[in-house]
Design a protein around this motif. Structure first.
Motif, short mmCIF file in Angstrom:
data_model
loop_
_atom_site.label_atom_id
_atom_site.label_comp_id
_atom_site.label_asym_id
_atom_site.label_seq_id
_atom_site.Cartn_x
_atom_site.Cartn_y
_atom_site.Cartn_z
N SER A 41 -5.26 6.16 0.27
CA SER A 41 -5.17 6.45 1.25
C SER A 41 -4.60 7.78 1.66
O SER A 41 -4.12 8.46 0.69
N SER A 81 -3.21 -0.01 -6.51
CA SER A 81 -4.07 -0.97 -7.16
C SER A 81 -3.42 -2.39 -7.46
O SER A 81 -2.13 -2.39 -7.30
N CYS A 114 -16.95 1.97 0.20
CA CYS A 114 -15.58 1.35 0.58
C CYS A 114 -15.83 -0.02 1.10
O CYS A 114 -16.92 -0.29 2.04
N THR A 134 -7.04 1.19 -4.35
CA THR A 134 -7.02 1.72 -2.64
C THR A 134 -6.58 2.97 -2.73
O THR A 134 -5.18 3.31 -3.15
N ARG A 193 -10.71 1.16 0.32
CA ARG A 193 -10.57 0.22 -0.71
C ARG A 193 -12.08 0.02 -1.75
O ARG A 193 -13.01 -0.27 -1.17
N SER A 212 -8.49 5.87 4.63
CA SER A 212 -8.15 4.62 3.45
C SER A 212 -9.33 4.03 3.43
O SER A 212 -10.32 4.14 4.07
N SER A 268 0.77 -1.14 -0.08
CA SER A 268 -0.16 0.15 0.13
C SER A 268 0.91 1.24 -0.14
O SER A 268 2.00 1.16 0.44
N GLY A 303 -10.89 -0.51 5.07
CA GLY A 303 -10.07 0.60 5.39
C GLY A 303 -10.85 1.42 6.55
O GLY A 303 -12.05 1.00 6.99
#
Length: 300
Positions: A94, A192, A125, A92, A146, A144, A36, A128
């Protein structure tokens, strides 16, 4: 001898099937091991990340797998980025927010990270922390989100993620009124990974869900072009019908992902299909040998 040959053939088939299975599993493990985005990974950010905008039309562009440089903002601003996503990906996002000193704040704050697709539909999401409550003495806030797997095609009534642009919005949704306008530092990261052949679907969109330059503009057939426009266009045929990219900053800078918006034709489903075909053929050969051997009668 025939039985020995049959056993060897079956063993070879099992070894081949095991090798194909290990290859597919190795690919899946490699996809799951995608790191990540972190605050320390800033390689290539000068070319693939831009400062956030304050709306959908002015969203800053950010590529996949990078972390933007820290950007200054004010508490209460709506910050927007846009990133491309192709079919078969799991996106994803963040974000890290450096809050002002606790002595200048007057209470807790709640920050929220939202994702919208190219049609500006809100996307849920699956993992996260898209909403985080920061205590009055907290120094940073980490959020975050996802996204679900981006699908190559979907029904018109569904809200599935589809290939195209994805808007990222970061803002504070609850705080003391006295804290509005305090300076903060914001850093965004994207990552990703490939969802694999199990998520593949039939069908493909005619075009990705990306912003259109000069959206909603109309042409008046009786209007005469201005002298400045005539000088800029010239007599070249290449300039006819060309939209001004500056009219839509998002559309002008959104790059197509590697392999196209459809994600390419290759997936690990081909390995499973090939392995199943080989095992099926070997099973047919083994069954034929067994039935043929039982059907014979010893000669007196």
């Amino acid at each position: 001898m025939r039985t020995t040959h049959m056993i060897r053939t079956a063993a070879a088939g099992l070894l081949l099937g095991g090798a194909l299975f290990a290859t597919g599993a190795g690919t899946a493990v490699a996809d799951d091991a995608t790191p990540s985005p972190s605050a320390s990974d800033t390689s290539g950010t000068a070319e693939t990340a831009a400062a956030p905008g304050t709306g959908f039309r002015t969203a800053g562009h950010i590529g996949q797998g990078v972390t933007s440089t820290p950007a200054g903002a004010s508490t209460g601003d709506y910050l927007y980025w846009v990133t491309p996503a192709k079919a078969g990906e799991i996106l994803t996002v963040s974000a890290t927010v450096q809050l002002p000193e606790s002595a200048s704040r007057h209470g807790a704050q709640t920050w929220q990270l939202d994702l919208y697709d190219g049609l500006r539909r809100h996307q849920a999401c699956t993992a996260g922390k898209p909403t985080v409550n920061a205590a009055a003495d907290a120094a940073t806030v980490e959020l975050s989100c996802r996204l679900r797997t981006v699908r190559a095609w979907s029904e018109a009534w569904a809200n599935d993620p589809l290939p195209g642009a994805y808007y990222i919005r970061l803002t504070v949704v609850r705080l003391a009124d006295q804290d509005l306008g305090l300076p903060v530092q914001v850093q965004l990261g994207t990552a990703s990974k490939d969802a694999g052949g199990s998520q593949a679907v039939d069908g493909e969109l005619a075009a990705p869900l990306t912003p259109v330059a000069k959206a909603g503009a109309t042409l008046d057939p009786n209007a005469q072009p201005s002298p400045a426009a005539t000088e800029d266009s010239g007599d070249s045929e290449d300039s006819e019908g060309t939209a001004d990219p500056s009219a839509s900053p998002v559309a002008a800078g959104l790059a197509e992902p590697d392999g196209g918006w459809g994600g390419g034709w290759w997936s690990d489903r081909w390995l499973w299909t090939a392995g199943g075909g080989v095992l099926g053929a070997l099973a047919g050969v083994a069954g034929y040998n067994l039935t043929r051997g039982r059907g014979r009668r010893p000669v007196a």
